[in-house]
Design a protein around this motif. Structure first.
Motif, PDB file in Angstrom:
ATOM      1  N   MET A 134     -95.037 -50.775 -45.881  1.00  0.00           N
ATOM      2  CA  MET A 134     -94.445 -49.866 -45.063  1.00  0.00           C
ATOM      3  C   MET A 134     -95.000 -48.934 -44.256  1.00  0.00           C
ATOM      4  O   MET A 134     -94.660 -48.354 -43.165  1.00  0.00           O
ATOM      5  CB  MET A 134     -92.973 -49.341 -46.061  1.00  0.00           C
ATOM      6  N   GLU A 135     -96.179 -48.302 -44.985  1.00  0.00           N
ATOM      7  CA  GLU A 135     -97.033 -47.482 -44.490  1.00  0.00           C
ATOM      8  C   GLU A 135     -97.624 -47.929 -43.171  1.00  0.00           C
ATOM      9  O   GLU A 135     -97.763 -47.412 -41.823  1.00  0.00           O
ATOM     10  CB  GLU A 135     -98.126 -46.874 -45.227  1.00  0.00           C
ATOM     11  N   VAL A 136     -98.072 -49.314 -43.266  1.00  0.00           N
ATOM     12  CA  VAL A 136     -98.464 -49.722 -42.095  1.00  0.00           C
ATOM     13  C   VAL A 136     -97.658 -50.135 -40.909  1.00  0.00           C
ATOM     14  O   VAL A 136     -97.809 -49.803 -39.558  1.00  0.00           O
ATOM     15  CB  VAL A 136     -99.220 -51.321 -42.376  1.00  0.00           C
ATOM     16  N   VAL A 137     -96.182 -50.428 -41.308  1.00  0.00           N
ATOM     17  CA  VAL A 137     -95.171 -50.545 -40.489  1.00  0.00           C
ATOM     18  C   VAL A 137     -94.977 -49.426 -39.713  1.00  0.00           C
ATOM     19  O   VAL A 137     -94.760 -49.259 -38.532  1.00  0.00           O
ATOM     20  CB  VAL A 137     -94.047 -51.333 -41.052  1.00  0.00           C
ATOM     21  N   GLY A 138     -94.749 -48.291 -40.243  1.00  0.00           N
ATOM     22  CA  GLY A 138     -94.406 -46.996 -39.896  1.00  0.00           C
ATOM     23  C   GLY A 138     -95.424 -46.736 -38.881  1.00  0.00           C
ATOM     24  O   GLY A 138     -94.960 -45.762 -37.873  1.00  0.00           O
ATOM     25  N   ARG A 139     -96.657 -46.674 -39.149  1.00  0.00           N
ATOM     26  CA  ARG A 139     -97.821 -46.239 -38.157  1.00  0.00           C
ATOM     27  C   ARG A 139     -97.965 -47.083 -37.199  1.00  0.00           C
ATOM     28  O   ARG A 139     -98.475 -46.412 -35.995  1.00  0.00           O
ATOM     29  CB  ARG A 139     -99.090 -46.316 -39.233  1.00  0.00           C
ATOM     30  N   PHE A 140     -97.793 -48.306 -37.229  1.00  0.00           N
ATOM     31  CA  PHE A 140     -98.502 -49.132 -36.312  1.00  0.00           C
ATOM     32  C   PHE A 140     -97.329 -49.720 -35.280  1.00  0.00           C
ATOM     33  O   PHE A 140     -97.623 -50.359 -34.232  1.00  0.00           O
ATOM     34  CB  PHE A 140     -99.547 -50.183 -36.617  1.00  0.00           C
ATOM     35  N   ALA A 141     -96.078 -50.117 -35.940  1.00  0.00           N
ATOM     36  CA  ALA A 141     -95.169 -50.930 -35.261  1.00  0.00           C
ATOM     37  C   ALA A 141     -94.436 -49.897 -34.039  1.00  0.00           C
ATOM     38  O   ALA A 141     -94.214 -48.884 -34.287  1.00  0.00           O
ATOM     39  CB  ALA A 141     -94.078 -51.413 -36.069  1.00  0.00           C
ATOM     40  N   ASP A 142     -94.093 -50.764 -33.148  1.00  0.00           N
ATOM     41  CA  ASP A 142     -93.121 -50.074 -32.068  1.00  0.00           C
ATOM     42  C   ASP A 142     -91.661 -50.133 -32.391  1.00  0.00           C
ATOM     43  O   ASP A 142     -90.879 -49.422 -32.104  1.00  0.00           O
ATOM     44  CB  ASP A 142     -93.521 -50.469 -30.607  1.00  0.00           C
ATOM     45  N   ARG A 143     -91.606 -51.412 -32.716  1.00  0.00           N
ATOM     46  CA  ARG A 143     -89.940 -51.753 -33.337  1.00  0.00           C
ATOM     47  C   ARG A 143     -90.129 -52.584 -34.615  1.00  0.00           C
ATOM     48  O   ARG A 143     -91.312 -53.229 -34.984  1.00  0.00           O
ATOM     49  CB  ARG A 143     -89.325 -52.516 -32.454  1.00  0.00           C
ATOM     50  N   VAL A 144     -89.105 -52.531 -35.363  1.00  0.00           N
ATOM     51  CA  VAL A 144     -89.019 -53.182 -36.675  1.00  0.00           C
ATOM     52  C   VAL A 144     -87.883 -54.318 -36.608  1.00  0.00           C
ATOM     53  O   VAL A 144     -86.780 -53.539 -36.545  1.00  0.00           O
ATOM     54  CB  VAL A 144     -88.940 -52.130 -37.981  1.00  0.00           C
ATOM     55  N   ALA A 145     -87.919 -55.255 -37.160  1.00  0.00           N
ATOM     56  CA  ALA A 145     -86.856 -56.219 -37.273  1.00  0.00           C
ATOM     57  C   ALA A 145     -86.845 -56.447 -38.883  1.00  0.00           C
ATOM     58  O   ALA A 145     -87.778 -56.789 -39.217  1.00  0.00           O
ATOM     59  CB  ALA A 145     -86.881 -57.580 -36.681  1.00  0.00           C
ATOM     60  N   VAL A 146     -85.705 -56.224 -39.374  1.00  0.00           N
ATOM     61  CA  VAL A 146     -85.598 -56.725 -40.783  1.00  0.00           C
ATOM     62  C   VAL A 146     -84.917 -57.783 -40.917  1.00  0.00           C
ATOM     63  O   VAL A 146     -83.780 -58.280 -40.513  1.00  0.00           O
ATOM     64  CB  VAL A 146     -84.607 -55.457 -41.514  1.00  0.00           C
ATOM     65  N   TRP A 147     -85.322 -58.775 -41.756  1.00  0.00           N
ATOM     66  CA  TRP A 147     -84.864 -60.266 -42.129  1.00  0.00           C
ATOM     67  C   TRP A 147     -84.152 -60.213 -43.384  1.00  0.00           C
ATOM     68  O   TRP A 147     -84.485 -59.414 -44.487  1.00  0.00           O
ATOM     69  CB  TRP A 147     -85.943 -61.197 -42.164  1.00  0.00           C
ATOM     70  N   GLY A 148     -83.033 -60.794 -43.665  1.00  0.00           N
ATOM     71  CA  GLY A 148     -82.293 -60.930 -44.800  1.00  0.00           C
ATOM     72  C   GLY A 148     -81.621 -62.264 -44.687  1.00  0.00           C
ATOM     73  O   GLY A 148     -80.662 -62.426 -43.918  1.00  0.00           O
ATOM     74  N   GLN A 149     -81.734 -63.129 -45.685  1.00  0.00           N
ATOM     75  CA  GLN A 149     -81.102 -64.224 -45.978  1.00  0.00           C
ATOM     76  C   GLN A 149     -80.896 -65.258 -44.354  1.00  0.00           C
ATOM     77  O   GLN A 149     -79.953 -65.612 -44.122  1.00  0.00           O
ATOM     78  CB  GLN A 149     -79.725 -64.126 -46.456  1.00  0.00           C
ATOM     79  N   GLY A 150     -81.894 -65.120 -43.798  1.00  0.00           N
ATOM     80  CA  GLY A 150     -82.177 -65.874 -42.306  1.00  0.00           C
ATOM     81  C   GLY A 150     -81.678 -65.084 -41.342  1.00  0.00           C
ATOM     82  O   GLY A 150     -81.272 -66.030 -40.112  1.00  0.00           O
ATOM     83  N   LYS A 151     -81.124 -64.116 -41.457  1.00  0.00           N
ATOM     84  CA  LYS A 151     -80.612 -63.202 -40.417  1.00  0.00           C
ATOM     85  C   LYS A 151     -81.369 -61.924 -40.098  1.00  0.00           C
ATOM     86  O   LYS A 151     -82.244 -61.618 -41.056  1.00  0.00           O
ATOM     87  CB  LYS A 151     -79.209 -62.828 -40.884  1.00  0.00           C
ATOM     88  N   ILE A 152     -81.294 -61.336 -38.882  1.00  0.00           N
ATOM     89  CA  ILE A 152     -81.785 -60.074 -38.674  1.00  0.00           C
ATOM     90  C   ILE A 152     -80.884 -59.063 -38.923  1.00  0.00           C
ATOM     91  O   ILE A 152     -79.757 -58.789 -38.270  1.00  0.00           O
ATOM     92  CB  ILE A 152     -82.070 -59.975 -37.222  1.00  0.00           C
ATOM     93  N   ALA A 153     -81.124 -58.260 -40.110  1.00  0.00           N
ATOM     94  CA  ALA A 153     -80.063 -57.290 -40.540  1.00  0.00           C
ATOM     95  C   ALA A 153     -80.190 -56.103 -39.841  1.00  0.00           C
ATOM     96  O   ALA A 153     -79.254 -55.418 -39.731  1.00  0.00           O
ATOM     97  CB  ALA A 153     -80.322 -57.054 -41.905  1.00  0.00           C
ATOM     98  N   ALA A 154     -81.423 -55.770 -39.290  1.00  0.00           N
ATOM     99  CA  ALA A 154     -81.462 -54.651 -38.741  1.00  0.00           C
ATOM    100  C   ALA A 154     -82.513 -54.603 -37.647  1.00  0.00           C
ATOM    101  O   ALA A 154     -83.458 -55.184 -37.776  1.00  0.00           O
ATOM    102  CB  ALA A 154     -81.577 -53.267 -39.464  1.00  0.00           C
ATOM    103  N   LEU A 155     -82.531 -53.729 -36.607  1.00  0.00           N
ATOM    104  CA  LEU A 155     -83.665 -53.910 -35.260  1.00  0.00           C
ATOM    105  C   LEU A 155     -83.784 -52.717 -34.652  1.00  0.00           C
ATOM    106  O   LEU A 155     -82.725 -52.055 -34.352  1.00  0.00           O
ATOM    107  CB  LEU A 155     -83.456 -55.025 -34.453  1.00  0.00           C
ATOM    108  N   GLY A 156     -84.779 -52.040 -34.751  1.00  0.00           N
ATOM    109  CA  GLY A 156     -85.184 -50.608 -34.084  1.00  0.00           C
ATOM    110  C   GLY A 156     -86.491 -50.009 -34.200  1.00  0.00           C
ATOM    111  O   GLY A 156     -87.309 -50.606 -34.671  1.00  0.00           O
ATOM    112  N   PRO A 157     -86.455 -48.843 -33.879  1.00  0.00           N
ATOM    113  CA  PRO A 157     -87.967 -48.373 -33.998  1.00  0.00           C
ATOM    114  C   PRO A 157     -88.096 -48.015 -35.487  1.00  0.00           C
ATOM    115  O   PRO A 157     -87.188 -47.886 -36.259  1.00  0.00           O
ATOM    116  CB  PRO A 157     -87.636 -46.891 -33.221  1.00  0.00           C
ATOM    117  N   PRO A 158     -89.146 -47.671 -35.871  1.00  0.00           N
ATOM    118  CA  PRO A 158     -89.692 -47.517 -37.314  1.00  0.00           C
ATOM    119  C   PRO A 158     -89.000 -46.217 -37.950  1.00  0.00           C
ATOM    120  O   PRO A 158     -88.492 -46.190 -39.063  1.00  0.00           O
ATOM    121  CB  PRO A 158     -91.048 -47.376 -37.201  1.00  0.00           C
TER     122      PRO A 158
END
Length: 256
Positions: A206-230
């Motif tokens: 999550m440190e890598v994600v928070g530092r380098f991602a412009d957006r984050v997509a959260v996967w859960g049981q084959g669905k996108i549970a959340a999508l947005g900025p870190p």
């Protein structure tokens, strides 16, 4: 403006397990999109469907507005979509220079193992790319003698040699020593941004994600549970509980 990559209503089940259950996702040109989620959520399945290694049972995928679903991996690479793997796919008996030269030659439609190693233009382009990744010191080292961090960078350098407009990376920091991790990600992000390559990467750090991602997509049981900025996604209590492993009271627990 049309998104660089568009996935709509992707569905794929393995027996009773829904690896993709109505995935809708746009990837915008120039962005770095991180995909996070617990093991078995369908993250790698999405990469495999996008790059032609798996065919979904329903839905569509378009790259630059053109459908790519059902095309072979090689054909998708030719259109400008490349990938790197969780386990680097290197020719272990060849040197770093030879590995990258083979990727350069493949982009030009040359699939012989010997020819790329003899043509100076393939070797010269490979050497220039190796230098951009800061790997010149290991140019003549065999792939089977590299540590995991170097293997990851060489694998990604081979993908970049294909000159993609979109690169999908499956856990680029897995197996990499903690002391090396940030430097390796900084290098690959710098090279990809300089080359104008859009990136989607599956990541558990999550440190890598928070530092380098412009957006984050959260996967859960084959669905996108959340999508947005870190800043929003990584502070969401549900994401912290189910993905990061932080209990509501601030303590840690094992994420599913």
């Amino acid at each position: 403006m049309t998104a660089l990559l568009q996935a709509r209503d992707l569905r794929l089940a393995f027996g009773g397990l829904k690896a993709a259950d109505g995935i809708d996702l746009d990837v915008e040109a120039g962005e770095f999109l991180a995909i996070i989620g617990p093991n078995g959520a369908g993250k790698t399945t999405f990469i495999n469907m996008t790059t032609g290694y798996l065919k979904p049972q329903g839905g569509t995928i378009a790259f630059e507005g053109k459908p790519i679903l059902g095309l072979s991996p090689r054909r998708i690479v030719g259109l400008g979509v490349a990938r790197s793997f969780q386990l680097p796919q290197l020719f272990t008996e060849h040197t770093v220079l030879q590995n990258v030269a083979l990727a350069v030659a493949a982009r030009e439609g040359v699939w012989s193992v010997l020819t790329p190693l003899l043509r100076p233009r393939f070797r010269d382009e490979a050497a220039e790319l190796i230098a951009r990744f800061g790997l010149t010191r290991i140019t003549d080292v065999r792939a089977d003698a590299l540590n995991e961090g170097a293997r990851k960078l060489v694998d990604i350098a081979m993908a970049v040699a294909l000159r993609p407009r979109l690169l999908l990376m499956d856990e680029p920091t897995s197996g990499v020593a903690a002391a090396e991790k940030m430097a390796i990600v900084e290098t690959l992000v710098r090279v990809l941004r300089e080359a104008g390559v859009t990136a989607v990467f599956v990541e558990h750090d999550m440190e890598v994600v928070g530092r380098f991602a412009d957006r984050v997509a959260v996967w859960g049981q084959g669905k996108i549970a959340a999508l947005g900025p870190p800043s929003r996604i990584l502070n969401d209590p549900e994401v912290q509980r189910t993905v990061i492993g932080i209990a509501p009271n601030g303590g840690a627990h094992a994420a599913a």
